[in-house]
Design an enzyme around this catalytic site. Structure first.
Site, PDB file in Angstrom:
ATOM      1  N   GLU A  46      42.023  51.007  18.715  1.00  0.00           N
ATOM      2  CA  GLU A  46      40.430  50.313  18.289  1.00  0.00           C
ATOM      3  C   GLU A  46      41.410  50.157  16.510  1.00  0.00           C
ATOM      4  OE1 GLU A  46      35.421  50.185  19.120  1.00  0.00           O
ATOM      5  OE2 GLU A  46      36.828  51.876  18.909  1.00  0.00           O
ATOM      6  N   LYS A 137      35.703  42.342  21.848  1.00  0.00           N
ATOM      7  CA  LYS A 137      34.341  43.217  21.581  1.00  0.00           C
ATOM      8  C   LYS A 137      33.368  42.564  21.952  1.00  0.00           C
ATOM      9  CE  LYS A 137      33.231  48.393  21.144  1.00  0.00           C
ATOM     10  NZ  LYS A 137      33.096  49.656  20.224  1.00  0.00           N
ATOM     11  N   CYS A 171      36.661  50.511  24.030  1.00  0.00           N
ATOM     12  CA  CYS A 171      35.536  51.744  23.672  1.00  0.00           C
ATOM     13  C   CYS A 171      34.356  51.968  24.781  1.00  0.00           C
ATOM     14  CB  CYS A 171      34.952  51.592  22.285  1.00  0.00           C
ATOM     15  SG  CYS A 171      34.539  53.333  21.801  1.00  0.00           S
TER      16      CYS A 171
END
Length: 320
Positions: A46, A137, A171
């Site tokens: 990430e 994201k 995540c």
């Protein structure tokens, strides 16, 4: 039987924070090392480019921000990348030279509207050097919301490869059941899960996703220490009392029945390499297929808006 094997590499490392040249250098070196070992799909953590600013507060408290924090944010902004752009072209040249697929977590700088907003993004680069897609994201977690904007449904990307369909979430997006279901419905075979979560509970998450989606899960985290943080950061004091190891890693590869293909790597930099047999995916779905025979569309349905959400749209005037 046709062979459906792919050798996957998971890179656990960290660049010098807020230094995209350092990140690009590490990507080049570690991609070459992985490709030399036969890797065909190489995954980086990430926001590897230019780093995850764990422990920094950016001078923010509820109701106020300070000038030092704004300086550090600008430094982060300056080292973010645009998509497409120079760094993406360089990664494309690297992927094409080595004949590999690259999946890289980056900080993306918006170029369409304000040019001030950053996004936590995954990019997918093919062995022909082309940018195959990206994913932003959907919901930055907790104080990450100060750094990154929210993505939309237009980047729920899954790419086709000769060995299967590849895509994923970043995540804590992976804690969003509906987001996972949207990805499963795209026929995902290899699910990438770049993360900044090094806790033991993250391992439960990725093993559950593998069992639920009946797919391989490739999870990738940074191994970061204080040595990767420039001491001239305006907010460097934020981490002075922290342990030397700021992120212990925990990268791992999980098979479609929830078993480890590569055990978690902790407290060191390294590259996990494993050969995945994609025949295991349909075998695993014999008794559970979350979007097939184990779904109940007469009871449950999910609507996914994959339209790009623009802040400004040109419309035809209603005035004559």
């Amino acid at each position: 039987m046709e062979k459906r094997l792919v050798k996957v590499a998971v890179v656990q490392s960290a660049p010098i924070l807020f230094d995209k040249r350092s990140a690009m250098s590490r990507i080049d070196k570690m991609t070459r090392d992985a490709a030399a070992q036969g890797a065909q799909l190489i995954v980086f953590p990430e926001v590897f480019l230019p780093g995850y600013p764990r422990g920094l507060c950016f001078g923010s408290r509820v109701g106020s921000r300070n000038a030092e924090g704004r300086l550090d944010f600008e430094r982060y902004w300056q080292n973010a990348i645009v998509i497409p752009g120079e760094e993406v072209e360089t990664l494309g040249e690297l992927a094409e030279e080595l004949g590999v697929y690259l999946v890289v977590g980056v900080v993306e700088r918006d170029q369409e509207f304000s040019r001030g907003t950053l996004y936590n993004t995954i990019i997918y680069v093919g062995p022909d050097g082309t940018l195959l897609g990206k994913h932003r994201k959907l919901v930055p977690t907790a104080s990450e919301r100060l750094l990154w904007g929210q993505g939309d449904g237009s980047t729920l990307t899954v790419i086709d490869t000769p060995f299967g369909r590849v895509g994923g979430l970043i995540c804590w997006e992976n804690y969003m059941p509906l987001a996972r279901m949207a990805m499963y419905a795209k026929g995902i075979d290899i699910y990438v899960a770049p993360t900044a979560d090094a806790r033991d509970t993250w391992q439960s998450t990725i093993r559950h996703i593998a069992c639920e989606g009946r797919c391989f899960v490739v999870s990738c985290n940074q191994y970061a220490t204080k040595a990767t943080y420039p001491e001239d950061l305006a907010c460097y004091d934020d981490i002075k009392a922290d342990d030397e190891i700021l992120s212990r890693g925990g990268s791992a590869i999980v098979g479609p029945l929830g078993e480890y293909v590569a055990e978690p790597l902790y407290n060191q930099e390294g590259v996990l390499i494993a050969t995945l047999d994609l025949h295991q995916v349909p075998q695993s779905r014999f008794d559970f297929d979350v979007t097939g025979h184990y779904s109940r569309p007469d009871v449950f349905q999910l609507n996914v808006n994959e339209k790009k959400q623009d802040v400004v749209r040109a419309v035809e005037s209603i005035w004559m």
